[in-house]
Motif scaffolding. Sequence first.
Motif, PDB file in Angstrom:
ATOM      1  N   GLY A   5     -45.705  32.344 -53.627  1.00 16.13           N
ATOM      2  CA  GLY A   5     -47.162  32.321 -53.241  1.00 16.13           C
ATOM      3  C   GLY A   5     -48.033  31.982 -54.629  1.00 16.13           C
ATOM      4  N   LEU A   6     -47.684  32.439 -55.710  1.00 13.06           N
ATOM      5  CA  LEU A   6     -48.219  32.198 -56.773  1.00 13.06           C
ATOM      6  C   LEU A   6     -48.200  30.857 -57.488  1.00 13.06           C
ATOM      7  CD1 LEU A   6     -50.306  33.978 -58.885  1.00 13.06           C
ATOM      8  CD2 LEU A   6     -48.352  34.713 -60.045  1.00 13.06           C
ATOM      9  N   VAL A   7     -47.211  30.042 -57.214  1.00 15.27           N
ATOM     10  CA  VAL A   7     -46.803  28.697 -57.702  1.00 15.27           C
ATOM     11  C   VAL A   7     -47.829  27.961 -56.884  1.00 15.27           C
ATOM     12  CG1 VAL A   7     -45.252  26.937 -57.443  1.00 15.27           C
ATOM     13  CG2 VAL A   7     -44.325  29.187 -58.458  1.00 15.27           C
ATOM     14  N   THR A   8     -47.953  28.048 -55.522  1.00 13.91           N
ATOM     15  CA  THR A   8     -48.780  27.321 -54.580  1.00 13.91           C
ATOM     16  C   THR A   8     -50.164  27.624 -55.101  1.00 13.91           C
ATOM     17  OG1 THR A   8     -47.095  27.718 -52.888  1.00 13.91           O
ATOM     18  CG2 THR A   8     -49.371  27.083 -52.042  1.00 13.91           C
ATOM     19  N   ALA A   9     -50.568  28.788 -55.365  1.00 13.51           N
ATOM     20  CA  ALA A   9     -51.909  29.108 -55.588  1.00 13.51           C
ATOM     21  C   ALA A   9     -52.317  28.122 -57.013  1.00 13.51           C
ATOM     22  CB  ALA A   9     -52.181  30.574 -55.794  1.00 13.51           C
ATOM     23  N   LEU A  10     -51.292  28.284 -57.937  1.00  7.54           N
ATOM     24  CA  LEU A  10     -51.529  27.652 -59.190  1.00  7.54           C
ATOM     25  C   LEU A  10     -51.650  26.225 -59.116  1.00  7.54           C
ATOM     26  CD1 LEU A  10     -49.292  29.703 -61.347  1.00  7.54           C
ATOM     27  CD2 LEU A  10     -51.960  29.735 -61.767  1.00  7.54           C
ATOM     28  N   ASN A  11     -50.816  25.893 -58.139  1.00  2.00           N
ATOM     29  CA  ASN A  11     -50.749  24.321 -57.785  1.00  2.00           C
ATOM     30  C   ASN A  11     -51.944  23.875 -57.166  1.00  2.00           C
ATOM     31  OD1 ASN A  11     -48.135  22.207 -57.714  1.00  2.00           O
ATOM     32  ND2 ASN A  11     -49.885  21.665 -56.642  1.00  2.00           N
ATOM     33  N   ASN A  12     -52.407  24.670 -55.968  1.00  2.00           N
ATOM     34  CA  ASN A  12     -53.603  24.226 -55.479  1.00  2.00           C
ATOM     35  C   ASN A  12     -54.832  24.352 -56.500  1.00  2.00           C
ATOM     36  OD1 ASN A  12     -52.369  24.182 -52.949  1.00  2.00           O
ATOM     37  ND2 ASN A  12     -52.952  26.137 -52.150  1.00  2.00           N
ATOM     38  N   GLN A  13     -54.880  25.384 -57.272  1.00  2.00           N
ATOM     39  CA  GLN A  13     -55.919  25.248 -58.424  1.00  2.00           C
ATOM     40  C   GLN A  13     -55.992  24.000 -58.948  1.00  2.00           C
ATOM     41  OE1 GLN A  13     -58.570  27.443 -58.100  1.00  2.00           O
ATOM     42  NE2 GLN A  13     -59.537  26.293 -59.761  1.00  2.00           N
ATOM     43  N   MET A  14     -54.652  23.685 -59.504  1.00  2.00           N
ATOM     44  CA  MET A  14     -54.714  22.355 -60.364  1.00  2.00           C
ATOM     45  C   MET A  14     -55.483  21.150 -59.514  1.00  2.00           C
ATOM     46  SD  MET A  14     -51.213  20.010 -61.473  1.00  2.00           S
ATOM     47  CE  MET A  14     -50.968  19.561 -59.994  1.00  2.00           C
ATOM     48  N   THR A  15     -55.125  21.081 -58.100  1.00  2.00           N
ATOM     49  CA  THR A  15     -55.701  20.222 -57.290  1.00  2.00           C
ATOM     50  C   THR A  15     -57.209  20.304 -57.338  1.00  2.00           C
ATOM     51  OG1 THR A  15     -53.715  20.049 -55.931  1.00  2.00           O
ATOM     52  CG2 THR A  15     -55.709  19.190 -54.972  1.00  2.00           C
ATOM     53  N   TYR A  16     -57.720  21.683 -57.127  1.00  2.00           N
ATOM     54  CA  TYR A  16     -59.232  21.682 -57.134  1.00  2.00           C
ATOM     55  C   TYR A  16     -59.865  21.287 -58.504  1.00  2.00           C
ATOM     56  CZ  TYR A  16     -58.087  24.920 -53.294  1.00  2.00           C
ATOM     57  OH  TYR A  16     -57.950  25.689 -51.996  1.00  2.00           O
ATOM     58  N   ALA A  54     -57.536  20.989 -65.124  1.00  2.00           N
ATOM     59  CA  ALA A  54     -56.428  20.821 -64.321  1.00  2.00           C
ATOM     60  C   ALA A  54     -55.078  20.541 -65.035  1.00  2.00           C
ATOM     61  CB  ALA A  54     -56.453  19.297 -63.445  1.00  2.00           C
ATOM     62  N   MET A  55     -55.199  19.961 -66.351  1.00  2.00           N
ATOM     63  CA  MET A  55     -54.050  19.783 -66.954  1.00  2.00           C
ATOM     64  C   MET A  55     -53.585  20.969 -67.601  1.00  2.00           C
ATOM     65  SD  MET A  55     -53.218  16.656 -66.838  1.00  2.00           S
ATOM     66  CE  MET A  55     -51.775  16.684 -67.842  1.00  2.00           C
ATOM     67  N   LYS A  56     -54.411  22.091 -67.550  1.00  2.00           N
ATOM     68  CA  LYS A  56     -53.864  23.505 -68.242  1.00  2.00           C
ATOM     69  C   LYS A  56     -52.966  23.989 -67.331  1.00  2.00           C
ATOM     70  CE  LYS A  56     -57.878  24.701 -71.277  1.00  2.00           C
ATOM     71  NZ  LYS A  56     -57.229  25.230 -72.464  1.00  2.00           N
ATOM     72  N   PHE A  57     -53.347  23.785 -65.869  1.00  2.00           N
ATOM     73  CA  PHE A  57     -52.591  24.241 -64.725  1.00  2.00           C
ATOM     74  C   PHE A  57     -51.451  23.743 -64.622  1.00  2.00           C
ATOM     75  CE2 PHE A  57     -56.693  26.294 -63.523  1.00  2.00           C
ATOM     76  CZ  PHE A  57     -56.078  27.376 -63.311  1.00  2.00           C
ATOM     77  N   TYR A  58     -51.449  22.218 -65.179  1.00  4.94           N
ATOM     78  CA  TYR A  58     -50.145  21.435 -65.120  1.00  4.94           C
ATOM     79  C   TYR A  58     -49.161  21.946 -66.056  1.00  4.94           C
ATOM     80  CZ  TYR A  58     -47.401  17.199 -65.728  1.00  4.94           C
ATOM     81  OH  TYR A  58     -46.284  16.423 -65.796  1.00  4.94           O
ATOM     82  N   HIS A  59     -49.639  22.034 -67.538  1.00  5.14           N
ATOM     83  CA  HIS A  59     -48.791  22.521 -68.379  1.00  5.14           C
ATOM     84  C   HIS A  59     -48.453  23.970 -68.002  1.00  5.14           C
ATOM     85  CE1 HIS A  59     -49.263  19.032 -70.563  1.00  5.14           C
ATOM     86  NE2 HIS A  59     -50.369  18.890 -70.586  1.00  5.14           N
ATOM     87  N   PHE A  60     -49.163  24.906 -67.676  1.00  7.30           N
ATOM     88  CA  PHE A  60     -48.596  26.145 -67.326  1.00  7.30           C
ATOM     89  C   PHE A  60     -47.538  26.148 -66.395  1.00  7.30           C
ATOM     90  CE2 PHE A  60     -49.033  30.336 -65.302  1.00  7.30           C
ATOM     91  CZ  PHE A  60     -48.595  31.243 -66.354  1.00  7.30           C
ATOM     92  N   LEU A  61     -47.782  25.782 -65.313  1.00  7.44           N
ATOM     93  CA  LEU A  61     -46.652  25.309 -64.196  1.00  7.44           C
ATOM     94  C   LEU A  61     -45.385  24.836 -65.090  1.00  7.44           C
ATOM     95  CD1 LEU A  61     -48.596  24.117 -61.382  1.00  7.44           C
ATOM     96  CD2 LEU A  61     -47.384  26.182 -61.313  1.00  7.44           C
ATOM     97  N   VAL A  62     -45.373  23.862 -65.767  1.00  4.87           N
ATOM     98  CA  VAL A  62     -44.217  23.383 -66.406  1.00  4.87           C
ATOM     99  C   VAL A  62     -43.719  24.320 -67.481  1.00  4.87           C
ATOM    100  CG1 VAL A  62     -43.536  21.622 -68.293  1.00  4.87           C
ATOM    101  CG2 VAL A  62     -45.003  20.856 -66.259  1.00  4.87           C
ATOM    102  N   SER A  63     -44.370  25.079 -68.029  1.00  5.26           N
ATOM    103  CA  SER A  63     -43.945  26.016 -68.969  1.00  5.26           C
ATOM    104  C   SER A  63     -43.189  27.102 -68.262  1.00  5.26           C
ATOM    105  CB  SER A  63     -45.141  26.693 -69.748  1.00  5.26           C
ATOM    106  OG  SER A  63     -45.758  25.769 -70.499  1.00  5.26           O
ATOM    107  N   MET A  64     -43.646  27.283 -67.048  1.00  7.67           N
ATOM    108  CA  MET A  64     -43.011  28.257 -66.384  1.00  7.67           C
ATOM    109  C   MET A  64     -41.835  28.005 -65.295  1.00  7.67           C
ATOM    110  SD  MET A  64     -44.589  30.992 -67.318  1.00  7.67           S
ATOM    111  CE  MET A  64     -44.541  32.475 -66.165  1.00  7.67           C
ATOM    112  N   GLY A  65     -41.560  26.614 -65.775  1.00 11.09           N
ATOM    113  CA  GLY A  65     -40.490  26.123 -65.006  1.00 11.09           C
ATOM    114  C   GLY A  65     -40.569  25.628 -63.818  1.00 11.09           C
ATOM    115  N   GLU A  66     -41.885  25.364 -63.507  1.00 14.42           N
ATOM    116  CA  GLU A  66     -42.085  24.888 -62.094  1.00 14.42           C
ATOM    117  C   GLU A  66     -42.592  23.524 -62.255  1.00 14.42           C
ATOM    118  OE1 GLU A  66     -41.704  26.748 -59.732  1.00 14.42           O
ATOM    119  OE2 GLU A  66     -41.274  28.639 -60.480  1.00 14.42           O
ATOM    120  N   ARG A  67     -42.063  22.584 -61.174  1.00  9.63           N
ATOM    121  CA  ARG A  67     -42.675  21.335 -61.007  1.00  9.63           C
ATOM    122  C   ARG A  67     -44.107  21.069 -60.273  1.00  9.63           C
ATOM    123  NH1 ARG A  67     -39.731  15.750 -58.732  1.00  9.63           N
ATOM    124  NH2 ARG A  67     -41.476  14.276 -58.953  1.00  9.63           N
TER     125      ARG A  67
END
Length: 162
Positions: A5-16, A54-67
């Motif tokens: 759920g957190l991955v989805t929320a972070l990904n959505n925030q990148m989109t926002y 948006a890129m901060k969320f991108y890089h955070f997801l990548v750092s946490m092993g998420e695509r």
Amino acid sequence: MLPKGLVTALNNQMTYEFEAAHSYMAMASYFSAHGYRGFANFYIVQAEEERSHAMKFYHFLVSMGERPHFQTLKAPNNMHESPLHIAKQSLEQEQAVTRSIYSIMDLAIEHKEHATIQFLHWFIDEQVEEEELFRDIIQKLSGVSVGGDFFMTMDRELAERK
Ligand SMILES: [Fe+2]
Ligand SMILES: [Fe+2]
């Protein structure tokens, strides 16, 4: 691994954040079309900032092993009425982002996801600044005649934002 759920929320925030950039560019185009280059510059720089968020969320997801997943961006409003209307819409947009960041923070706290909590603190501080920025512009623009002396002074000042 982050909770789903957190991955989805972070990904959505990148989109926002990309959508916010898109929306600020539509606002910039209103000013460009009217020849107010300072205001246009201000909104172009604002859009670049949103893209960096948006890129901060991108890089955070990548750092946490998420695509990160890329989604369709909502079409921004291209029919603006006036500079004051744009400034009010900007503040509303920022307030919506603040609420969204708060809800992700709530979720991160619920999951005791400390890395995400730490990451989101920067955004909480940033949103205080963003809301203040637009409240200030609304205050300055209220009662000012568009194209008048004060308005053109503002336009010259906003041309300096980098
Ligand atoms: Fe942002
Ligand atoms: Fe913002």
